[in-house]
Design a protein around this motif. Structure first.
Motif, mmCIF file in Angstrom:
data_model
loop_
_atom_site.group_PDB
_atom_site.id
_atom_site.type_symbol
_atom_site.label_atom_id
_atom_site.label_comp_id
_atom_site.label_asym_id
_atom_site.label_seq_id
_atom_site.Cartn_x
_atom_site.Cartn_y
_atom_site.Cartn_z
ATOM 1 N N HIS A 246 -5.944 2.898 -9.778
ATOM 2 C CA HIS A 246 -6.925 1.816 -9.581
ATOM 3 C C HIS A 246 -6.169 0.777 -8.954
ATOM 4 O O HIS A 246 -5.241 0.004 -9.340
ATOM 5 C CB HIS A 246 -7.022 1.397 -11.243
ATOM 6 N N PRO A 247 -6.777 0.346 -7.723
ATOM 7 C CA PRO A 247 -6.151 -0.717 -6.774
ATOM 8 C C PRO A 247 -6.258 -2.092 -7.420
ATOM 9 O O PRO A 247 -5.385 -2.893 -7.282
ATOM 10 C CB PRO A 247 -7.060 -0.531 -5.593
ATOM 11 N N GLY A 248 -7.377 -2.322 -8.005
ATOM 12 C CA GLY A 248 -7.674 -3.701 -8.747
ATOM 13 C C GLY A 248 -6.292 -4.072 -9.950
ATOM 14 O O GLY A 248 -5.623 -4.990 -9.834
ATOM 15 N N TYR A 249 -6.114 -2.844 -10.688
ATOM 16 C CA TYR A 249 -4.945 -3.014 -11.623
ATOM 17 C C TYR A 249 -3.582 -3.064 -10.902
ATOM 18 O O TYR A 249 -2.903 -3.821 -11.213
ATOM 19 C CB TYR A 249 -5.177 -1.869 -12.356
ATOM 20 N N VAL A 250 -3.461 -2.447 -9.871
ATOM 21 C CA VAL A 250 -2.334 -2.527 -9.227
ATOM 22 C C VAL A 250 -2.158 -3.775 -8.637
ATOM 23 O O VAL A 250 -0.870 -4.352 -8.711
ATOM 24 C CB VAL A 250 -1.938 -1.184 -8.078
ATOM 25 N N ARG A 251 -2.956 -4.197 -8.060
ATOM 26 C CA ARG A 251 -3.236 -5.741 -7.603
ATOM 27 C C ARG A 251 -2.692 -6.853 -8.684
ATOM 28 O O ARG A 251 -1.721 -7.857 -8.433
ATOM 29 C CB ARG A 251 -4.405 -6.211 -6.984
ATOM 30 N N GLN A 252 -3.254 -6.459 -9.855
ATOM 31 C CA GLN A 252 -2.804 -7.547 -10.862
ATOM 32 C C GLN A 252 -1.176 -7.401 -11.258
ATOM 33 O O GLN A 252 -0.748 -8.292 -11.514
ATOM 34 C CB GLN A 252 -3.574 -7.358 -12.253
ATOM 35 N N ILE A 253 -0.620 -6.198 -11.136
ATOM 36 C CA ILE A 253 0.540 -5.825 -11.696
ATOM 37 C C ILE A 253 1.466 -6.783 -10.325
ATOM 38 O O ILE A 253 2.391 -7.329 -10.527
ATOM 39 C CB ILE A 253 1.061 -4.206 -11.465
ATOM 40 N N ILE A 254 1.162 -6.389 -9.196
ATOM 41 C CA ILE A 254 2.052 -7.052 -8.179
ATOM 42 C C ILE A 254 1.822 -8.570 -8.224
ATOM 43 O O ILE A 254 2.807 -9.132 -8.124
ATOM 44 C CB ILE A 254 1.112 -6.811 -6.891
ATOM 45 N N ASN A 255 0.744 -9.236 -8.683
ATOM 46 C CA ASN A 255 0.588 -10.531 -8.767
ATOM 47 C C ASN A 255 1.438 -11.210 -10.176
ATOM 48 O O ASN A 255 1.508 -12.227 -10.316
ATOM 49 C CB ASN A 255 -0.573 -11.052 -9.021
ATOM 50 N N LEU A 256 1.747 -10.248 -10.921
ATOM 51 C CA LEU A 256 2.774 -10.769 -12.105
ATOM 52 C C LEU A 256 4.206 -11.263 -11.312
ATOM 53 O O LEU A 256 4.760 -12.247 -12.022
ATOM 54 C CB LEU A 256 3.266 -9.584 -13.057
ATOM 55 N N THR A 257 4.735 -10.668 -10.533
ATOM 56 C CA THR A 257 5.905 -11.097 -9.940
ATOM 57 C C THR A 257 5.891 -11.640 -8.589
ATOM 58 O O THR A 257 6.998 -12.214 -8.206
ATOM 59 C CB THR A 257 7.030 -9.935 -9.907
ATOM 60 N N GLN A 258 5.011 -11.126 -7.664
ATOM 61 C CA GLN A 258 5.101 -11.741 -6.089
ATOM 62 C C GLN A 258 4.636 -13.004 -6.160
ATOM 63 O O GLN A 258 3.760 -13.601 -6.785
ATOM 64 C CB GLN A 258 4.242 -10.896 -5.520
ATOM 65 N N THR A 259 5.136 -13.615 -5.063
ATOM 66 C CA THR A 259 4.844 -15.129 -4.845
ATOM 67 C C THR A 259 3.374 -15.375 -4.821
ATOM 68 O O THR A 259 2.794 -14.560 -4.035
ATOM 69 C CB THR A 259 5.773 -15.598 -3.608
ATOM 70 N N THR A 260 2.936 -16.829 -4.823
ATOM 71 C CA THR A 260 1.555 -17.116 -4.602
ATOM 72 C C THR A 260 1.535 -17.838 -3.110
ATOM 73 O O THR A 260 0.538 -18.179 -2.735
ATOM 74 C CB THR A 260 1.055 -18.089 -5.691
ATOM 75 N N SER A 261 2.542 -17.924 -2.738
ATOM 76 C CA SER A 261 3.016 -18.767 -1.520
ATOM 77 C C SER A 261 3.330 -17.679 -0.371
ATOM 78 O O SER A 261 4.692 -17.769 0.121
ATOM 79 C CB SER A 261 3.675 -19.955 -1.536
ATOM 80 N N ALA A 262 2.630 -16.813 -0.032
ATOM 81 C CA ALA A 262 3.169 -15.773 0.807
ATOM 82 C C ALA A 262 3.171 -16.104 2.234
ATOM 83 O O ALA A 262 2.733 -16.967 2.731
ATOM 84 C CB ALA A 262 1.939 -14.489 0.681
ATOM 85 N N SER A 263 4.439 -15.734 2.876
ATOM 86 C CA SER A 263 4.880 -16.134 4.144
ATOM 87 C C SER A 263 3.933 -15.411 5.131
ATOM 88 O O SER A 263 3.797 -14.192 5.363
ATOM 89 C CB SER A 263 6.356 -15.768 4.373
ATOM 90 N N TYR A 264 3.201 -16.419 6.028
ATOM 91 C CA TYR A 264 2.379 -15.646 6.919
ATOM 92 C C TYR A 264 3.335 -15.261 8.422
ATOM 93 O O TYR A 264 2.875 -14.162 9.160
ATOM 94 C CB TYR A 264 1.366 -16.549 7.579
ATOM 95 N N LEU A 265 4.373 -15.568 8.336
ATOM 96 C CA LEU A 265 5.442 -14.839 9.175
ATOM 97 C C LEU A 265 5.755 -13.361 8.946
ATOM 98 O O LEU A 265 5.681 -12.407 9.619
ATOM 99 C CB LEU A 265 6.804 -15.620 9.372
ATOM 100 N N LEU A 266 6.088 -13.281 7.648
ATOM 101 C CA LEU A 266 6.057 -11.952 7.073
ATOM 102 C C LEU A 266 4.716 -11.138 7.285
ATOM 103 O O LEU A 266 4.861 -9.828 7.644
ATOM 104 C CB LEU A 266 6.594 -11.670 5.638
#
Length: 488
Positions: A246-266
């Motif tokens: 389920h992609p929506g759940y995977v996104r929630q999991i990713i957002n537990l640890t991934q930054t909320t200030s993603a680098s647009y260079l990356l």
């Protein structure tokens, strides 16, 4: 929203449009397009700092993409044959941990080889899942661990029918691949998910004669290091997901640890690199494989070295081999791989990927040319002439089967004390010890410290391996679980 095709790069195009608008910034980052930090602008260039921006409506938001980032992820999914793809800015470490956290919770079992990157064991520290290790076969001459044998995986599944997932690293750092299709079939037939650490296999998705990809084999999730062989900036990666997640759940999991200030260079580097591979990857990686084969032939012609390749394939523990990998066994000239690594860098200005106790790896990809390979071959011939010696007494074993006593989480958070390494025999380790790269733990939390492991650590330090993991930065002491009366 515009209909995008593989020739497009939505994030890159949005950044270019934004750059031309000359917006006045009253937002973060605080360097304000480089004006507040001129030395940074001088290092990276005005064009780079001008697009080091924060999430805003025209540029979308990685935590909840609805426009250009969403389009870039859809194009990545299409290019890699996945149901969904997620752009990751925390490296493949973040992708691996997201896979585990999406499938495992406290007390769940996950079947995996022990020669995994520390990122998956870190994930078990976080979620409390229990590893069921499949100890890989070892090539005694090369001293390297091989792939997961189907028979061993099937036995682990039978012994642990309550396991929730099987984790596979495919390919290994050395280019060794497992029989991924059969492992997926076996796991799925018992209701288990299959998670694949494909950090070193980006190019598999764009090659005519490469080993099968995780998505083509039917895996549920795969982490792909675009920055390794795919050409994107360091720390950028992809998480690929199959149709039954389920992609929506995977996104929630990713957002537990991934930054909320993603680098647009990356993010833009992932976008541009996906486009490059989709349009030109097959031709580019065919040349990389051809260059690697040329290098193997030339190095083996020197004598003493062994640049190994698909002759290792036995359709079992070595089901397939990555033809782009240039792994070289060095012990027969009396030098550890890490010693050759140091000599190449210090005396020949050649930086290879890593060296261990018996082997070295020169990482070839789309940016390499024949003249650099010829320089490497020439340097190796010169090193043999100048430094060759008797190999008697040298260690070669890259993998020592562990004795797991506690889960990674239980031991990591348990009361602990610090002991000199030589006095730690028989105790339970509560931290990691590894050579980096490749980042495969010699010791992980919850494992018993043995004489053999102590000898390996001391020998690796002596030979100059870059050791990481312990709290003690000199790696002279280890944290161990405090003993209670009657045992741990």
């Amino acid at each position: 929203m515009k209909k995008y095709v593989q020739e497009d790069a939505p994030i890159y195009e949005a950044l270019e449009q934004f750059r031309r608008m000359r917006i006045v910034p009253f937002d973060v980052p605080g360097h304000k397009r480089g004006r507040g930090n001129p030395e940074l602008s001088e290092l990276l260039g005005d064009r780079c700092v001008n697009i080091d921006v924060n999430s805003m409506k025209p540029l979308d938001n990685l935590c909840h993409p609805v426009s250009v980032i969403k389009a870039a992820e859809e194009l990545a999914a299409e290019a890699f044959g996945a149901a969904h793809a997620f752009l990751m800015v925390g490296g493949t470490t973040s992708a691996v941990q997201s896979m585990a956290l999406a499938c495992c919770k406290k007390g769940d079992k996950i079947i995996m080889p022990r020669n995994v990157h520390r990122s998956i064991i870190n994930a078990l520290v976080l979620c409390g899942a229990r590893p069921v290790y499949v100890n890989p076969d070892v090539d005694r001459h090369l001293g390297i661990s091989l792939g997961m044998k189907v028979e061993q995986v099937e036995q682990a599944i039978r012994d642990n029918p309550d396991a929730v997932a099987v984790f596979v690293n495919n390919p290994t750092y050395y280019g060794i691949c497992s029989d991924l299709r059969t492992i997926v079939e076996a796991a799925h037939s018992h209701g288990m998910k299959v998670l694949v650490d494909e950090a070193h296999g980006t190019h598999f998705y764009f090659g005519e004669n490469f080993p099968v990809t995780a998505m083509a084999a039917g895996a549920d999730m795969a982490s792909v290091s675009m920055h390794k062989s795919g050409g994107s900036l360091t720390q950028s990666s992809l998480l690929l997901v199959g149709k039954d997640m389920h992609p929506g759940y995977v996104r929630q999991i990713i957002n537990l640890t991934q930054t909320t200030s993603a680098s647009y260079l990356l993010l833009s580097s992932l976008d541009i690199s996906r486009r490059n591979l989709a349009l030109r990857g097959r031709e580019a990686f065919a040349k990389v494989a051809e260059l690697a084969e040329y290098a193997r032939e030339e190095i083996n012609r020197i004598g003493g070295y062994y640049a190994f390749g698909d002759e290792l394939v036995n359709r079992d523990s070595v089901y397939a081999f990555d033809p782009t990998k240039l792994s070289v066994h060095t012990l027969d000239i009396g030098l550890a791989g890490i010693e050759v690594y140091d000599i190449l860098r210090d005396e020949y200005d050649i930086q290879i990927e890593f060296g261990d106790l018996g082997n070295m790896l020169a990482y070839l990809s789309i940016g390499d040319r024949k003249q650099e390979v010829e320089r490497l071959v020439s340097a190796l011939a010169d090193i043999k002439r100048r430094y060759q010696k008797d190999k008697t007494g040298m260690l070669s074993q890259e993998y020592i089967p562990p004795r797991v006593v506690m889960t990674p989480q239980e031991s990591f958070y348990a009361p602990k004390e610090q002991l000199p390494i030589q006095e730690a025999e028989g105790r339970i380790c509560s931290e990691f010890v590894m050579c980096y790269p490749p980042g495969i733990p010699i010791l992980a939390p919850g494992e018993e410290i043995t004489d053999e492991i102590i000898e390996y650590i001391l020998y690796a330090k002596e030979k100059g391996c870059s050791m990481t993991g312990p709290e003690d930065e000199k790696i002279e002491k280890l944290n161990v679980v405090t003993e209670k009366k009657g045992g741990v």
